[in-house]
Design an enzyme around this catalytic site. Structure first.
Site, PDB file in Angstrom:
ATOM      1  N   HIS A  64      -4.407-113.446  75.493  1.00  0.00           N
ATOM      2  CA  HIS A  64      -5.867-113.382  75.551  1.00  0.00           C
ATOM      3  C   HIS A  64      -6.404-114.682  76.126  1.00  0.00           C
ATOM      4  O   HIS A  64      -5.652-115.627  76.376  1.00  0.00           O
ATOM      5  CB  HIS A  64      -6.457-113.109  74.164  1.00  0.00           C
ATOM      6  CG  HIS A  64      -6.139-114.177  73.160  1.00  0.00           C
ATOM      7  ND1 HIS A  64      -4.984-114.166  72.420  1.00  0.00           N
ATOM      8  CD2 HIS A  64      -6.802-115.292  72.782  1.00  0.00           C
ATOM      9  CE1 HIS A  64      -4.957-115.228  71.627  1.00  0.00           C
ATOM     10  NE2 HIS A  64      -6.060-115.941  71.835  1.00  0.00           N
ATOM     11  N   LYS A  78       1.118 -82.230 102.115  1.00  0.00           N
ATOM     12  CA  LYS A  78       1.502 -83.575 101.720  1.00  0.00           C
ATOM     13  C   LYS A  78       3.023 -83.636 101.760  1.00  0.00           C
ATOM     14  O   LYS A  78       3.701 -82.868 101.084  1.00  0.00           O
ATOM     15  CB  LYS A  78       1.000 -83.863 100.312  1.00  0.00           C
ATOM     16  CG  LYS A  78       1.165 -85.302  99.878  1.00  0.00           C
ATOM     17  CD  LYS A  78       0.469 -85.523  98.554  1.00  0.00           C
ATOM     18  CE  LYS A  78       0.489 -86.989  98.157  1.00  0.00           C
ATOM     19  NZ  LYS A  78       1.726 -87.706  98.468  1.00  0.00           N
ATOM     20  N   ASP A 121       6.771 -85.382 101.456  1.00  0.00           N
ATOM     21  CA  ASP A 121       7.435 -86.301 100.548  1.00  0.00           C
ATOM     22  C   ASP A 121       8.366 -87.208 101.337  1.00  0.00           C
ATOM     23  O   ASP A 121       9.549 -86.937 101.474  1.00  0.00           O
ATOM     24  CB  ASP A 121       8.223 -85.472  99.524  1.00  0.00           C
ATOM     25  CG  ASP A 121       8.785 -86.336  98.416  1.00  0.00           C
ATOM     26  OD1 ASP A 121       8.335 -87.494  98.290  1.00  0.00           O
ATOM     27  OD2 ASP A 121       9.648 -85.853  97.696  1.00  0.00           O
ATOM     28  N   GLU A 164       4.857 -81.278  97.422  1.00  0.00           N
ATOM     29  CA  GLU A 164       4.338 -82.331  96.551  1.00  0.00           C
ATOM     30  C   GLU A 164       2.853 -82.156  96.275  1.00  0.00           C
ATOM     31  O   GLU A 164       2.336 -82.616  95.265  1.00  0.00           O
ATOM     32  CB  GLU A 164       4.588 -83.671  97.231  1.00  0.00           C
ATOM     33  CG  GLU A 164       4.627 -84.835  96.282  1.00  0.00           C
ATOM     34  CD  GLU A 164       4.602 -86.164  97.026  1.00  0.00           C
ATOM     35  OE1 GLU A 164       4.381 -87.169  96.374  1.00  0.00           O
ATOM     36  OE2 GLU A 164       4.780 -86.178  98.254  1.00  0.00           O
ATOM     37  N   ASP A 219       3.633 -59.599  57.614  1.00  0.00           N
ATOM     38  CA  ASP A 219       4.512 -60.307  58.544  1.00  0.00           C
ATOM     39  C   ASP A 219       5.806 -59.548  58.702  1.00  0.00           C
ATOM     40  O   ASP A 219       6.396 -59.135  57.713  1.00  0.00           O
ATOM     41  CB  ASP A 219       4.805 -61.707  58.016  1.00  0.00           C
ATOM     42  CG  ASP A 219       3.584 -62.592  58.024  1.00  0.00           C
ATOM     43  OD1 ASP A 219       2.820 -62.501  58.994  1.00  0.00           O
ATOM     44  OD2 ASP A 219       3.381 -63.350  57.059  1.00  0.00           O
TER      45      ASP A 219
HETATM   46 MN   LIG Z   1       0.888 -63.477  59.050  1.00  0.00          MN
HETATM   47 MN   LIG Z   2      -6.313-117.961  70.845  1.00  0.00          MN
END
Ligand SMILES: [Mn+2]
Ligand SMILES: [Mn+2]
Length: 840
Positions: free
Chosen positions: A66, A231, A233, A369, A672
């Site tokens: 930083h 395009k 390649d 491409e 199910d």
């Molecule tokens: Mn179910």
């Molecule tokens: Mn510092």
DNA sequence: GTTTTTA
DNA sequence: TAAAAACAACGCCAA
DNA sequence: TTGGCG
């Protein structure tokens, strides 16, 4: 607990607060963080002002790189940490986090803060000079807005620091470079001198030609005035023809003439006029497609005869600078120059007209491409331009290799490459994730040698990335460039599903940037007014379809389901359109959502409580679910779309409405199929349950689950307790399993349901949810839970027959709601007599 | 996807 | 406005 | 008591 706040506690707190605020030494915090026998930093000492006010910016390579911005004020250095360099020329705010004041002597500090100390790492003075506040700096600082002029080594001009409202432990400020009046703006490049306008072919072309580059976009312009090219390649090449002196340059200006001998010889033989040609060198593979790796082999093995250069532009020709001419004129000139002069080694790339969207799609289908899209009247400019755009089929770009991992198991060479790219400042490397597939063993071994040659003990990035997995990481100097194909960028700027494509050598590493797909309007961002009157059909359709959703959808192009290709914005449009059918079943009751922010292939999670605010979603009283964040409720299409913006795919509702939460208003039987059960058997099962309920005198309704099963829903008067409703559901399920033991089971667990229908009665306790009618499912194909007539069941192909894509067709064609009688049945009651019958 | 935390 | 991490469910049955 | 399920 108000009762516990005794007078004594209050007094103590107040005294403590006062004493800390009264400790007037602004350097107390500075001293407290440091051990001065272990760090070379200066001790805190205030000083009287005896000169112009100083400022310093220190580059601090700590755990996070930083820049510490310090202004001399009131005898100390007021300090801010900038996560990014202040940009000298851009009027763009930079975040500045207020940190503790530093002593004036710190302005001259440079060196290493030893490990283990606060802020350990290297400090360099990045900039220093004097600053001149606009007004009363002490007052303005306290007030949170400071304007001043900098006169330093690097920075100058007028700046403002503003404290934001955002509450934070350390106040957040913004550092803004103000545009200065009468400031000499960086002047544009002087236009390249035009050659004498002689038509004599003996005039030499300019020595240099910088290639025109396209902008990456994610939507085809649909307006008139554009055309496409395939395009290719390969390598971009610029060819300079000056009599018999013919040279081939890469996009960075390297002379690669020696690699293109057959093409050069062919051009020389044709006796073309002096010119600059722009084109792409490719080698086609066995499928006839341009193949970059084949091109590399051709270079490596010196089999140059396989290389074809496709030329597509002519910025300079026969004494004339054509860069300001419209592209279609240059193309015509190019075609006439090569009329009868095309060879195996040099061909003209044909522009393609037509609907650009379908061309793009077609190119991708064909394995290319992508396509280039160019304005018919485009001039030829140096560098990136909006008049040329590229539409890629899959995300693909170059990365700097910053490291690699050791191979494991039977893998040889290395495990994965660690990738990076440079920030816009061209200095800071950013980590972009890793790529571990796409290499064959030969490549792994060959590349390992290259990697070993540039290995270095310290990573080139700060902070050092910590790639997942426990493989040992090696760092390399950031010199090698890998081209990688990947599905998308993750939110933290890494590649997802990356596959290695090729190593590249035609670009310096410092030029590798993250390529951003520019958002464009459907009819093009740079269009002039002339195309306003006649809007093509495709554009107007697209416009009316992407109608104003009530909530802004970000990342609308994200594919939620790779199988069907349904995108986030499509899903939002589905819910918006279906809301009139869905809301009667969704509104007024607690709802939980299944969220898939990265699509249904990524991580998904279930959310029952409103941990954060979601646009339009109502938060219910916490007493409904004590000790938790509030439950959620969706009452309108805005909330529904707002939930989609948060990545929601599925909506699961309670069996009770919020205003009488202890009295369920329906019972749901979730059917199910077990292993080996056909959908036809599920249909029969649902019909049998309906028969039983009918005998008991209860109306029931059916919907698909959107998965493999069916849901049978019985409306109930809001008079029963949860336990009673659940007990009834259990009794029905167990009765069915008892009467038809080879068809049904009411017992959870996969081994009970082999060859049978599992009747899940457990969707009926307090707090249990079932997927809501019309909700999409987060499964391949994105089917929806669709209410249907009982009579439709026998013709239904499956529980996933209706999807996000076709559900609305059905609904708009319907003459009557299949659940039209639901309301009539809403006063049904379960009697003791019914339970007795089930007990038989 | 949003919020929080940290330099 | 920077980067990265944290966070986003839970009751019930079967064993 | 734990694990899997929805
Ligand atoms: Mn179910
Ligand atoms: Mn510092």
């Amino acid at each position: 607990m108000p009762r516990r706040a005794s007078g004594q506690t209050t007094k103590t707190t107040k005294a403590r607060a006062t004493s800390s605020r009264k400790s007037a030494d602004p350097l107390a915090a500075y001293d407290a963080k440091r051990n001065f026998s272990a760090t070379p930093e200066p001790r805190g000492k205030r000083a009287a002002r005896k000169h112009a006010l100083r400022y310093v910016i220190q580059r601090h390579d700590a755990s996070h790189l930083h820049y510490d911005f310090r202004l001399e004020l009131d005898g100390t250095l007021r300090s801010w940490a900038l996560p990014k360099q202040p940009s000298p020329d851009v009027s763009r705010p930079r975040l500045a986090v207020q940190v503790e004041d530093h002593p004036l002597a710190y302005a001259d500090f440079e060196g290493d803060i030893p490990a283990g100390n606060y802020g350990a790492g290297h400090v360099d003075i990045w900039d220093s000079g004097v600053w001149i506040p606009d007004g009363n700096a002490s007052r303005d600082y306290a007030h949170g807005k400071l304007s001043f002029t900098l006169q330093g080594q690097r920075l100058s001009g007028h700046w403002t620091l503003v404290r934001t409202e955002k509450p934070a432990r350390q106040p957040q400020w913004l550092l803004i470079h103000r545009h200065d009046d009468g400031h000499a703006s960086p002047h544009a490049e002087p236009p390249t001198a035009k050659p004498a306008t002689s038509r004599k072919s003996s005039v030499k072309p300019p020595d240099e030609m910088r290639p025109m580059l396209a902008t990456l976009v994610d939507q085809a312009p649909s307006s008139e005035g554009w055309h496409a090219e395939l395009k290719l390649d390969g390598y971009r090449v610029l060819i300079r023809i000056a009599g018999s002196d013919i040279r081939v340059f890469t996009r960075s200006g390297q002379d690669w003439t020696h690699r293109f001998q057959p093409a050069v010889a062919a051009l020389r033989e044709r006796g073309l006029p002096n010119a600059w040609l722009d084109g792409e060198a490719v080698v086609t593979n066995a499928h006839g497609l341009p193949d970059f790796q084949a091109l590399q082999r051709a270079f490596d093995e010196d089999t140059q005869s396989a290389i074809v250069i496709y030329v597509f532009d002519l910025p300079w020709c026969n004494g004339q600078d054509l860069r300001d001419a419209p592209l279609h004129e240059r193309q015509t000139r190019l075609a006439s120059v090569f009329e009868g002069n095309e060879t195996d080694a040099v061909r003209v790339l044909q522009p393609v007209a037509g609907d650009l969207g379908s061309l793009w799609h077609g190119a991708c289908e064909a394995g290319l491409e992508g396509i280039m899209v160019k304005r018919d009247d485009s001039t030829y400019v140096d560098g990136r331009s909006d008049a040329w755009r590229k539409l890629k089929c899959s995300q693909r770009q170059e990365f700097v290799v910053v490291g690699f991992t050791e191979p494991s198991g039977s893998r040889q060479g290395f495990g994965a490459l660690l990738l990076g790219y440079y920030d816009d400042d061209g200095e800071t490397l950013r980590y972009a994730g890793k790529v571990g597939t796409g290499f064959d063993t030969e490549a792994l071994l060959r590349m390992r040698k290259q990697l070993d040659a540039v290995e270095t003990p310290r990573p080139a990035l700060s902070p050092a990335p910590r790639p997942g997995g426990r493989a040992l990481v090696h760092w390399v100097r950031p010199m090698l460039i890998a081209e990688v194909r990947f599905a998308e960028w993750t939110r933290d700027g890494h590649v997802r599903q990356a596959a290695f494509h090729a190593m590249r050598t035609d670009k310096p590493a410092k030029e590798i940037r993250r390529e951003i797909r520019r958002e464009t309007h459907r009819n093009g961002a740079v269009n002039s007014s002339k195309e306003m009157p006649s809007m093509p059909k495709a554009a107007s359709t697209a416009r009316s379809k992407s109608s104003a959703l009530s909530v802004k959808i970000t990342h609308g192009e994200r594919v939620m389901d790779t199988h069907s290709g349904v995108t986030k914005v499509e899903l939002a449009e589905y819910y918006d359109a279906v809301s009139q059918w869905m809301l009667p079943h969704l509104a007024d009751r607690p709802v939980a959502v299944l969220r898939a922010p990265e699509g249904i292939g990524g991580e998904m999670f279930f959310q029952k409580h409103a941990a954060k605010t979601i646009t339009g979603v109502r938060m219910l009283d916490t007493s409904l679910d004590p000790d938790h964040e509030p439950l959620m409720q969706i009452d309108d299409s805005r909330a529904l779309v707002g939930a989609v913006q948060m990545g929601s795919v599925e909506f699961h509702t309670w069996n009770a409405r919020s205003d009488l939460i202890e009295r369920p208003d329906r019972v749901i039987f979730d059917l199910d199929p077990g292993k080996g059960v056909t959908f036809a058997q599920i249909v029969e099962g649902a019909q049998l349950i309906r028969g039983l309920l009918d005998e008991l005198g209860l109306k029931a309704f059916v919907k698909t689950s959107g998965g493999r099963g069916l849901h049978v829903v019985t409306p109930l008067a809001r008079r029963h307790e949860w336990d009673f409703a659940k007990g009834f559901a259990e009794a029905v399920a167990k009765h069915m399993a008892h009467v038809f033991p080879d068809r049904f089971t009411a017992t959870m667990g996969p081994k009970h349901r082999v060859g049978k229908c599992f009747i899940d009665y457990l969707r009926n306790y307090r707090g249990a949810t079932t997927v809501c009618a019309y909700s999409a499912r987060a499964r391949e194909g994105m089917a929806v839970s669709m209410p249907i007539h009982w009579e439709e069941l026998s013709d239904l192909p499956g529980a996933d027959a209706w999807t996000v894509r076709n559900a609305l067709d059905r609904l708009t064609a319907l003459k009557q709601d299949p659940w039209a009688e639901y309301e009539e049945a809403s006063q049904q009651r379960v009697t003791k007599k019914m339970l007795d019958r089930l007990g038989d």
